[in-house]
Design a protein around this motif. Structure first.
Motif, PDB file in Angstrom:
ATOM      1  N   GLN A   1       0.830  -1.214   0.000  1.00 50.96           N
ATOM      2  CA  GLN A   1       0.000   0.000   0.000  1.00 50.96           C
ATOM      3  C   GLN A   1       0.864   1.263   0.000  1.00 50.96           C
ATOM      4  OE1 GLN A   1      -2.447  -0.558   3.473  1.00 50.96           O
ATOM      5  NE2 GLN A   1      -3.613  -2.207   2.552  1.00 50.96           N
ATOM      6  N   ASN A   2       2.156   1.093  -0.305  1.00 46.05           N
ATOM      7  CA  ASN A   2       3.122   2.189  -0.339  1.00 46.05           C
ATOM      8  C   ASN A   2       3.464   2.680   1.068  1.00 46.05           C
ATOM      9  OD1 ASN A   2       3.235   2.152  -3.193  1.00 46.05           O
ATOM     10  ND2 ASN A   2       1.361   3.397  -3.283  1.00 46.05           N
ATOM     11  N   ASN A   3       4.511   3.490   1.179  1.00 44.04           N
ATOM     12  CA  ASN A   3       4.979   4.047   2.455  1.00 44.04           C
ATOM     13  C   ASN A   3       5.274   2.965   3.486  1.00 44.04           C
ATOM     14  OD1 ASN A   3       4.651   6.720   1.481  1.00 44.04           O
ATOM     15  ND2 ASN A   3       2.474   6.632   1.970  1.00 44.04           N
ATOM     16  N   GLY A   4       5.693   1.794   3.017  1.00 41.96           N
ATOM     17  CA  GLY A   4       6.066   0.733   3.942  1.00 41.96           C
ATOM     18  C   GLY A   4       4.907  -0.028   4.556  1.00 41.96           C
ATOM     19  N   ILE A   5       3.689   0.232   4.102  1.00 49.72           N
ATOM     20  CA  ILE A   5       2.509  -0.438   4.656  1.00 49.72           C
ATOM     21  C   ILE A   5       2.106  -1.595   3.741  1.00 49.72           C
ATOM     22  CG2 ILE A   5       0.082  -0.185   5.327  1.00 49.72           C
ATOM     23  CD1 ILE A   5       0.665   2.732   5.982  1.00 49.72           C
TER      24      ILE A   5
END
Length: 377
Positions: free
Chosen positions: A342-346
């Motif tokens: 989900q981007n940003n490390g999520i």
């Protein structure tokens, strides 16, 4: 007289050793949990600024509790009359912040965030986590919202409890491509036929056996490895009996990777439970079973930079063949069909709630997150 005195000393020493408590003090640093939780749930630029400021203040004096730093800065910012930073906000963010300010200004934010930590990581959380990892003979105290004291009866038990808290207990194994799995599953089928067990079938990425005879297929895994994957020592075999399917045993093959670092870097987790039969409690059990087939649980977790890079590599190399989430590298928790970025490390993954004890899975993942931010004394 000397003899009596010596006996008294030895006796008192023995009694002291019997009554001695072997304690383990666990302090949770809530910084990563709270800051990640808030930034994941409050998509407001001013909140992100406040968290960044709190992080920079706290890092200079880490003996402070993070909630005290965050709560004070948040309230001070809400009470500020001329805040130039708010002029740089988008219209939506500014309207949200202006609506939040009166409530923040009159609330005890430190107490509120302490309560969030206290309710998430309560006595039952720690008790259940230890018991699920075969630690049973202990008592618990919670002297503060972010502290536990675990009382053990012996030093051996204390060391066992310390290992559970220090070491990561979860691992993830990508399922190899179809060519490898089918070769292995065909071989296992041939080996089981020699034992007069013939009613198996390859179901996508696992091998399914009717378990009418309640055979423990784990007893054969050493034999399977020796015969069916002689040229690939990186393959591990796992057994799963799905919840509600007592007469089926599913064998999975996973490929070993260094997944410990993924769990060491994990920072936050949450689960969203989609109950399709909620509000339909008066329906028949047969109808309820149909609704439950559609129940899903969505797990979300966050990785730091190192974990993010590892997860990207894992997803890229796996090519969506699926994964096996295991405990202590032996007990399978569940198969995961796909991990979404989900981007940003999520990252997130979804499971079918009707088939698995998702509450225990959630608690095990949450325990890994908790352990990444604790200090033992």
């Amino acid at each position: 007289m000397k003899k009596i005195l010596l006996i008294s000393i030895l006796t008192s020493g023995f009694l002291y050793s019997q009554n001695r408590e072997y304690n383990l003090n666990v302090k949770f640093n809530e910084k990563d949990f709270l800051s990640s939780f808030l930034t994941s749930n409050l998509k407001n630029e001013i909140v992100s600024q406040i968290i960044a400021e709190s992080d920079s203040v706290w890092i200079k004096k880490t003996d402070q509790n993070y909630v005290s730093v965050l709560g004070k800065i948040l309230v001070d910012r809400a009470k500020k009359q001329n805040d130039k930073n708010t002029n740089l906000l988008s219209k939506q963010d500014k309207e949200e912040w202006e609506a939040m300010k009166p409530e923040i200004a009159k609330s005890n934010m430190i107490e509120m965030y302490q309560d969030v930590v206290n309710r998430t990581f309560d006595i039952s959380f720690m008790k259940n986590a230890l018991q699920r990892n075969n630690i049973h003979d202990f008592t618990l105290e919670k002297p503060s919202y972010n502290e536990f004291t675990i009382h053990f009866k012996t030093d051996t038990e204390r060391k066992a409890g310390e290992r559970v808290i220090k070491e990561n207990i979860l691992a993830i194994y990508p399922i190899p491509d179809e060519k490898i799995t089918h070769t292995v599953y065909n071989c296992i089928q041939d080996q089981m036929k020699k034992k007069k067990i013939v009613n198996s079938s390859i179901e996508g990425n696992y091998l399914s056996f009717p378990n009418d005879e309640q055979i423990d297929y784990k007893t054969y895994f050493k034999e399977f490895r020796k015969t069916c994957s002689t040229t690939d020592n990186d393959l591990s075999y796992f057994l799963l009996t799905p919840k509600g399917s007592d007469y089926t045993a599913n064998i999975y093959v996973g490929k070993k990777i260094n997944s410990v670092l993924l769990f060491q870097n994990m920072k936050i987790v949450k689960a969203v439970y989609d109950l399709n039969y909620k509000g339909k409690e008066q329906i028949s059990e047969e109808q309820a079973a149909e609704y439950r087939k559609k129940d899903k649980v969505l797990f979300s977790f966050k990785e730091n930079k190192e974990g993010d890079d590892l997860m990207k590599t894992l997803i890229k190399s796996d090519k969506n063949n699926g994964y096996i989430l295991t405990k202590n590298n032996t007990d399978i928790l569940l198969p995961i069909q796909k991990i979404e970025s989900q981007n940003n490390g999520i990252y997130s993954f979804e499971i079918t709630a009707a088939q698995y004890n998702w509450e225990n899975i959630y608690e095990d993942i949450l325990f890994e997150v908790f352990k990444n931010s604790v200090t033992l004394k």
